[in-house]
Design an enzyme around this catalytic site. Structure first.
Site, short mmCIF file in Angstrom:
data_model
loop_
_atom_site.label_atom_id
_atom_site.label_comp_id
_atom_site.label_asym_id
_atom_site.label_seq_id
_atom_site.Cartn_x
_atom_site.Cartn_y
_atom_site.Cartn_z
N THR A 70 0.67 -1.17 -0.13
CA THR A 70 -0.01 -0.08 0.06
C THR A 70 0.86 1.14 -0.05
OG1 THR A 70 -1.78 -0.97 1.05
CG2 THR A 70 -1.96 1.31 1.26
N ASP A 189 -9.78 -3.50 0.05
CA ASP A 189 -8.47 -3.89 0.64
C ASP A 189 -8.99 -4.83 1.94
OD1 ASP A 189 -5.56 -4.50 0.60
OD2 ASP A 189 -6.00 -3.54 2.55
N HIS A 238 -2.94 -1.74 -5.73
CA HIS A 238 -2.55 -3.21 -5.95
C HIS A 238 -3.92 -4.06 -5.94
CE1 HIS A 238 -3.67 -3.67 -1.78
NE2 HIS A 238 -2.95 -2.82 -1.34
ZN LIG Z 1 -3.42 -1.23 -0.28
#
Ligand SMILES: [Zn+2]
Length: 453
Positions: A70, A189, A238
């Site tokens: 992150t 996430d 991501h």
């Molecule tokens: Zn992340």
């Protein structure tokens, strides 16, 4: 042929009037939904996001930077630099010279961030402009003694609505005007880690919530009259991959904990040996076939992850879906951080606004390419970076871009036109010249040339 005409015509238009609307600086809102894996878009329904894309552009895969974590990736987006160049090389770091530590909960020391200049700082150094941040890693830190003029201290408990209210208020009512703003949200996430991306039921629920937030964002921008003139990029840092209790790499089975310090754990472990480095390396090297072990000097060049003091002497890279542990527990069902060539690690990018085309799809760019594109939109001179502006030209209305299929189409089109013209000329010539030989022949019959006799 139609394609050729369209391209030539659009080229003429953009070539003549591309910068006519640049008198006022463009405004840009950069939004990140953490851990939004690219193929969620194909595998789940996103009515609000799809509407946003229909009127804007979509980049289906963004190749992010290694390690796919992150903090490092958010900093690459706003600096255009690989991790070895911007210095945020992990979510957990240790600097051997200063003996300083960095973690998600202890990230406020500018020392860690000052190796690069994020775009909100550059934007603010321009006359009559300010930046605002409803969270984004680094925005609550005085990087080069500068924070955004308007920012929130990071807290995961602040609602999306509050973040959105702040950012729209700052975009509307600030002097000097906010021309660059960021908005960050922790999902999908958090749920991706908790349930794993293959848990369809839970991911369906969470991704619907994320889509509803995108709906709220667009609705609010429309109600406030910001929608037409504001450029909005929605992207992520991501992806996420499924982990399993059957895919554990237990370091305790290979090496005694007292012989090294573990700076970062999984899926890329950063190892600082306390004893001879070669000895630690040799033990780890044979530890598990699903883990690559690299001495710092041997880290593959494609990772761009070597030339920084904060990268430790040995790094361990787990295969996709494998988890490095110090005991037998499995901390998470989903994780990221793996090799950035894995498509499961890639996020997407969507964008809407006056600088972007409408209804255009693009297959891939690199996350470091976003920075030079944002600098172009804001009219800023970019700092040296690892991105390529040319990769994003096709997304922008003021740029002339030809991709390979279009180039082939143009060549074939030109050849067809030339062949047709040549055929027409030959046919015309034949038709015009047919009667003449006969008329001349007739004349020659009557011709009594005395010279021959
Ligand atoms: Zn992340």
């Amino acid at each position: 042929m139609k394609l050729l005409v369209i391209l030539l015509f659009s080229g003429l238009i953009t070539g003549c009037g591309g910068n006519s609307s640049r008198s006022l600086p463009s405004k840009l809102l950069l939004v990140s939904f953490d851990g939004f894996r690219a193929d969620y878009l194909q595998n789940y329904e996103f009515p609000h996001l799809q509407n946003f894309i229909k009127e804007g552009v979509l980049v289906e895969h963004v190749k992010n930077v290694f390690i796919t974590k992150t903090f490092p990736n958010h900093y690459s987006i706003v600096t255009g630099l690989y991790e070895e160049s911007h210095g945020i090389v992990a979510n957990s770091m240790y600097d051997v010279i200063t003996k300083k530590h960095f973690s998600d909960f202890d990230d406020k020391d500018p020392f860690w961030w000052n190796e690069a200049v994020p775009i909100w700082v550059t934007n603010q150094l321009q006359e009559n402009r300010s930046s605002a941040a409803a969270m984004w890693p680094g925005t609550d830190v005085p990087i080069h003694n500068t924070t955004p003029s308007y920012f929130m201290n990071y807290s995961s408990s602040v609602s999306f609505e509050e973040r959105l209210n702040n950012i729209t208020m700052w975009l509307m009512n600030s002097n000097p005007p906010v021309t660059f703003a960021t908005l960050y949200w922790e999902e999908p996430d958090a749920s991706g880690h908790k349930y794993g991306p293959e848990d369809k039921e839970n991911m369906y629920r969470v991704l619907k919530e994320v889509d509803d937030l995108i709906g709220e964002l667009v609705h609010k921008l429309k109600v406030l009259g910001l929608w037409e003139n504001l450029n909005v990029i929605i992207t992520s840092d991501h992806g996420m991959t499924q982990c399993s209790k059957d895919k554990l790499i237990n370091l305790d089975l290979c090496i005694d904990r007292s012989s090294y310090t573990l700076v970062d754990l999984t899926p890329v472990a950063a190892v600082l040996p306390k004893i001879n480095t070669t000895e630690v390396y040799n033990k780890l090297k044979v530890c598990n076939p699903h883990m690559n072990v690299y001495l710092k000097e041997d880290i593959p060049a494609r990772f761009h992850y070597q030339h920084n003091d904060r990268i430790q002497p040995i790094i361990l890279v787990a295969d996709e879906g494998w988890t490095i542990v110090l005991n037998k527990s499995l901390p998470k069902l989903g994780d990221h951080g793996y090799d950035n060539s894995l498509s499961s690690m890639h996020p997407f990018l969507a964008a809407h606004g006056p600088v972007f085309h409408k209804g255009y799809k693009h297959s891939t760019i690199n996350s470091v390419d976003i920075y030079p594109m944002m600098c172009h939109i804001l009219g800023l001179k970019p700092h040296p970076n690892n991105g390529t502006f040319g990769h994003t030209k096709c997304l922008l209305v003021d740029q002339w871009c030809i991709n390979l299929p279009e180039a082939i189409g143009i060549v074939i089109g030109v050849l067809l036109v030339l062949t047709t013209l040549t055929c027409l000329i030959i046919i015309m010539q034949n038709r015009l010249s047919v009667p003449r030989p006969f008329s001349r022949l007739q004349l020659q019959e009557d011709d009594d040339d005395p010279l021959i006799e």
